[in-house]
Design a protein around this motif. Structure first.
Motif, PDB file in Angstrom:
ATOM      1  N   TYR A   1      18.283  -7.085  -3.592  1.00 30.87           N
ATOM      2  CA  TYR A   1      19.056  -6.235  -4.494  1.00 30.87           C
ATOM      3  C   TYR A   1      18.286  -4.988  -4.874  1.00 30.87           C
ATOM      4  O   TYR A   1      17.072  -5.026  -5.074  1.00 30.87           O
ATOM      5  CB  TYR A   1      19.411  -7.012  -5.773  1.00 30.87           C
ATOM      6  N   ARG A   2      19.038  -3.886  -4.990  1.00 30.69           N
ATOM      7  CA  ARG A   2      18.475  -2.676  -5.588  1.00 30.69           C
ATOM      8  C   ARG A   2      19.170  -2.452  -6.926  1.00 30.69           C
ATOM      9  O   ARG A   2      20.405  -2.455  -6.999  1.00 30.69           O
ATOM     10  CB  ARG A   2      18.689  -1.466  -4.681  1.00 30.69           C
ATOM     11  N   ILE A   3      18.364  -2.273  -7.955  1.00 28.78           N
ATOM     12  CA  ILE A   3      18.881  -2.016  -9.298  1.00 28.78           C
ATOM     13  C   ILE A   3      18.174  -0.742  -9.758  1.00 28.78           C
ATOM     14  O   ILE A   3      16.967  -0.768 -10.055  1.00 28.78           O
ATOM     15  CB  ILE A   3      18.571  -3.180 -10.270  1.00 28.78           C
ATOM     16  N   GLY A   4      18.870   0.369  -9.749  1.00 30.48           N
ATOM     17  CA  GLY A   4      18.239   1.647 -10.078  1.00 30.48           C
ATOM     18  C   GLY A   4      17.118   1.946  -9.096  1.00 30.48           C
ATOM     19  O   GLY A   4      17.308   1.917  -7.875  1.00 30.48           O
ATOM     20  N   ASP A   5      15.917   2.207  -9.615  1.00 31.85           N
ATOM     21  CA  ASP A   5      14.780   2.544  -8.758  1.00 31.85           C
ATOM     22  C   ASP A   5      13.976   1.325  -8.332  1.00 31.85           C
ATOM     23  O   ASP A   5      12.889   1.439  -7.769  1.00 31.85           O
ATOM     24  CB  ASP A   5      13.838   3.504  -9.504  1.00 31.85           C
ATOM     25  N   PHE A   6      14.506   0.141  -8.626  1.00 30.46           N
ATOM     26  CA  PHE A   6      13.790  -1.097  -8.344  1.00 30.46           C
ATOM     27  C   PHE A   6      14.505  -1.891  -7.249  1.00 30.46           C
ATOM     28  O   PHE A   6      15.716  -2.101  -7.323  1.00 30.46           O
ATOM     29  CB  PHE A   6      13.707  -1.941  -9.618  1.00 30.46           C
ATOM     30  N   SER A   7      13.747  -2.317  -6.231  1.00 26.45           N
ATOM     31  CA  SER A   7      14.330  -3.162  -5.180  1.00 26.45           C
ATOM     32  C   SER A   7      13.558  -4.466  -5.058  1.00 26.45           C
ATOM     33  O   SER A   7      12.326  -4.469  -5.127  1.00 26.45           O
ATOM     34  CB  SER A   7      14.317  -2.439  -3.832  1.00 26.45           C
ATOM     35  N   TYR A   8      14.302  -5.547  -4.866  1.00 29.07           N
ATOM     36  CA  TYR A   8      13.718  -6.885  -4.819  1.00 29.07           C
ATOM     37  C   TYR A   8      14.218  -7.599  -3.571  1.00 29.07           C
ATOM     38  O   TYR A   8      15.412  -7.843  -3.431  1.00 29.07           O
ATOM     39  CB  TYR A   8      14.151  -7.650  -6.073  1.00 29.07           C
ATOM     40  N   ILE A   9      13.305  -7.908  -2.659  1.00 25.53           N
ATOM     41  CA  ILE A   9      13.699  -8.585  -1.425  1.00 25.53           C
ATOM     42  C   ILE A   9      12.769  -9.739  -1.120  1.00 25.53           C
ATOM     43  O   ILE A   9      11.600  -9.560  -0.781  1.00 25.53           O
ATOM     44  CB  ILE A   9      13.685  -7.622  -0.237  1.00 25.53           C
TER      45      ILE A   9
ATOM     46  N   VAL B   1       9.831   1.290  -7.029  1.00 23.41           N
ATOM     47  CA  VAL B   1       9.094   0.019  -6.945  1.00 23.41           C
ATOM     48  C   VAL B   1       9.860  -0.939  -6.026  1.00 23.41           C
ATOM     49  O   VAL B   1      11.064  -1.105  -6.167  1.00 23.41           O
ATOM     50  CB  VAL B   1       8.927  -0.621  -8.342  1.00 23.41           C
ATOM     51  N   ILE B   2       9.131  -1.533  -5.085  1.00 24.61           N
ATOM     52  CA  ILE B   2       9.733  -2.553  -4.210  1.00 24.61           C
ATOM     53  C   ILE B   2       8.912  -3.838  -4.312  1.00 24.61           C
ATOM     54  O   ILE B   2       7.685  -3.800  -4.210  1.00 24.61           O
ATOM     55  CB  ILE B   2       9.762  -2.088  -2.731  1.00 24.61           C
ATOM     56  N   VAL B   3       9.602  -4.940  -4.534  1.00 20.20           N
ATOM     57  CA  VAL B   3       8.966  -6.259  -4.456  1.00 20.20           C
ATOM     58  C   VAL B   3       9.457  -6.881  -3.154  1.00 20.20           C
ATOM     59  O   VAL B   3      10.662  -6.959  -2.912  1.00 20.20           O
ATOM     60  CB  VAL B   3       9.327  -7.132  -5.674  1.00 20.20           C
ATOM     61  N   LEU B   4       8.513  -7.275  -2.297  1.00 22.31           N
ATOM     62  CA  LEU B   4       8.878  -7.694  -0.938  1.00 22.31           C
ATOM     63  C   LEU B   4       8.168  -8.983  -0.526  1.00 22.31           C
ATOM     64  O   LEU B   4       7.007  -9.208  -0.863  1.00 22.31           O
ATOM     65  CB  LEU B   4       8.502  -6.564   0.037  1.00 22.31           C
ATOM     66  N   ASP B   5       8.886  -9.779   0.244  1.00 21.31           N
ATOM     67  CA  ASP B   5       8.390 -11.030   0.818  1.00 21.31           C
ATOM     68  C   ASP B   5       7.186 -10.792   1.746  1.00 21.31           C
ATOM     69  O   ASP B   5       7.242  -9.941   2.636  1.00 21.31           O
ATOM     70  CB  ASP B   5       9.565 -11.620   1.628  1.00 21.31           C
ATOM     71  N   ALA B   6       6.117 -11.543   1.542  1.00 24.29           N
ATOM     72  CA  ALA B   6       5.007 -11.611   2.508  1.00 24.29           C
ATOM     73  C   ALA B   6       4.398 -13.000   2.371  1.00 24.29           C
ATOM     74  O   ALA B   6       3.706 -13.295   1.404  1.00 24.29           O
ATOM     75  CB  ALA B   6       3.966 -10.544   2.234  1.00 24.29           C
TER      76      ALA B   6
ATOM     77  N   GLN C   1       7.479   3.956   1.805  1.00 25.48           N
ATOM     78  CA  GLN C   1       6.719   4.760   0.847  1.00 25.48           C
ATOM     79  C   GLN C   1       7.206   4.730  -0.605  1.00 25.48           C
ATOM     80  O   GLN C   1       7.436   5.789  -1.205  1.00 25.48           O
ATOM     81  CB  GLN C   1       6.678   6.224   1.311  1.00 25.48           C
ATOM     82  N   PRO C   2       7.364   3.544  -1.195  1.00 24.38           N
ATOM     83  CA  PRO C   2       7.643   3.530  -2.634  1.00 24.38           C
ATOM     84  C   PRO C   2       6.380   3.937  -3.392  1.00 24.38           C
ATOM     85  O   PRO C   2       5.288   3.950  -2.801  1.00 24.38           O
ATOM     86  CB  PRO C   2       7.972   2.065  -2.908  1.00 24.38           C
ATOM     87  N   GLU C   3       6.531   4.289  -4.687  1.00 25.66           N
ATOM     88  CA  GLU C   3       5.324   4.620  -5.468  1.00 25.66           C
ATOM     89  C   GLU C   3       4.432   3.388  -5.601  1.00 25.66           C
ATOM     90  O   GLU C   3       3.215   3.475  -5.573  1.00 25.66           O
ATOM     91  CB  GLU C   3       5.742   5.105  -6.864  1.00 25.66           C
ATOM     92  N   GLN C   4       5.090   2.239  -5.767  1.00 24.97           N
ATOM     93  CA  GLN C   4       4.339   1.006  -5.968  1.00 24.97           C
ATOM     94  C   GLN C   4       5.088  -0.150  -5.322  1.00 24.97           C
ATOM     95  O   GLN C   4       6.315  -0.174  -5.349  1.00 24.97           O
ATOM     96  CB  GLN C   4       4.203   0.760  -7.477  1.00 24.97           C
ATOM     97  N   ALA C   5       4.340  -1.065  -4.728  1.00 23.11           N
ATOM     98  CA  ALA C   5       4.981  -2.241  -4.130  1.00 23.11           C
ATOM     99  C   ALA C   5       4.180  -3.490  -4.483  1.00 23.11           C
ATOM    100  O   ALA C   5       2.956  -3.428  -4.659  1.00 23.11           O
ATOM    101  CB  ALA C   5       5.069  -2.085  -2.617  1.00 23.11           C
ATOM    102  N   TYR C   6       4.887  -4.602  -4.599  1.00 28.47           N
ATOM    103  CA  TYR C   6       4.252  -5.889  -4.874  1.00 28.47           C
ATOM    104  C   TYR C   6       4.774  -6.902  -3.866  1.00 28.47           C
ATOM    105  O   TYR C   6       5.962  -6.903  -3.540  1.00 28.47           O
ATOM    106  CB  TYR C   6       4.588  -6.366  -6.294  1.00 28.47           C
TER     107      TYR C   6
END
Ligand SMILES: [Zn+2]
Ligand SMILES: [Zn+2]
Ligand SMILES: [Zn+2]
Length: 253
Positions: A160-168, A187-192, A215-220
């Motif tokens: 899901y993307r909610i505003g500037d935040f994406s969660y996958i 900001v992107i939160v991504l599976d690894a 190229q997000p500003e920050q990713a987790y």
């Protein structure tokens, strides 16, 4: 918007029951990972994505006192097993809990939690209100969610993307078309899952490659297995804008 990572561990969690590897024996709190879930506080709205088996513990830990809705990524047990514990919010808020998921996931929830949906409602069981979603934007209590359909081996699941935040979470392939929906996220939160390649999850290298492209500003990174290695050691090898997530991490944006 305030985002809290409720859990960052793969389906077994970290430590793994019975395992004596150095990650499972680590005393670093960042190496203790409950099953994946995320809390979003958007204005006065409180929304959680996925209710895994650690739902109760996560909600207590983060002192989440209200919950307006639950949104599901897919039907795997590590994302749904804690659903029964929404009862506390039913009692406190005196309303049914809205659940958002695609048709296949709702069908699975009805099977796995058949007592919630049976004609005879035993007193005290969870009270829910179902909202079927598809691959198009929808509102949850006035908050706009844009689904991103990704592949989890052969299973299409939603990020899901909610505003500037994406969660996958739970992904090993994203089409170019769906990738476009992620572009411009701050900001992107991504599976690894781990270092080595896996059939249904991104490896560390695959996740880093995709984030370097987006190229997000920050990713987790999230959905992490004990095979990934120690949090402290893995972080040292990552580009600055990519960090490993850890349980309780908060992101303001
Ligand atoms: Zn281990
Ligand atoms: Zn899964
Ligand atoms: Zn999972």
């Amino acid at each position: 918007m305030k985002v809290t990572l409720l859990g960052t561990g793969t389906s077994q969690g970290v430590p793994v029951i019975g395992c004596t590897c150095k990650v499972c024996r680590s005393v670093d709190y960042r190496d203790k990972r409950l099953r994946v879930s995320v809390h979003l506080q958007v204005g006065d709205k409180s929304i959680i994505i996925d209710s895994g088996p650690d739902f109760r513990e996560q909600v207590l830990r983060e002192r989440i006192r209200t919950l307006d809705a639950l949104v599901f990524t897919h039907e795997h047990k590590d994302h749904t097993a804690g659903l029964d514990d929404i009862r506390a919010f039913n009692f406190m808020q005196q309303r049914d809990m809205p659940l958002y998921a695609e048709e296949r996931v709702l069908k699975q929830l009805k099977q796995e939690f058949s007592y919630i949906f049976s004609g005879f409602k035993y007193p005290g069981i969870p009270q829910v209100q179902l909202h079927q979603i598809g691959n198009y934007p929808f509102e949850v209590e006035g908050v706009l969610f844009t689904p991103i359909q990704v592949m989890h081996y052969k299973l299409p699941v939603f990020g899901y993307r909610i505003g500037d935040f994406s969660y996958i979470t739970d992904v090993n392939y994203i089409s170019e078309e769906e990738k476009d929906k992620l572009r411009g996220s701050k900001v992107i939160v991504l599976d690894a899952l781990r270092i080595e390649k896996h059939i249904s999850h991104f490896s560390l290298q695959e996740a880093v490659q995709l984030l370097e492209e987006l190229q997000p500003e920050q990713a987790y990174l999230t959905h992490i297995s004990h095979l990934m290695g120690l949090h402290r050691e893995v972080e040292q090898q990552l580009p600055d804008f990519i960090r490993l997530g850890y349980d309780g991490l908060q992101i303001e944006l």
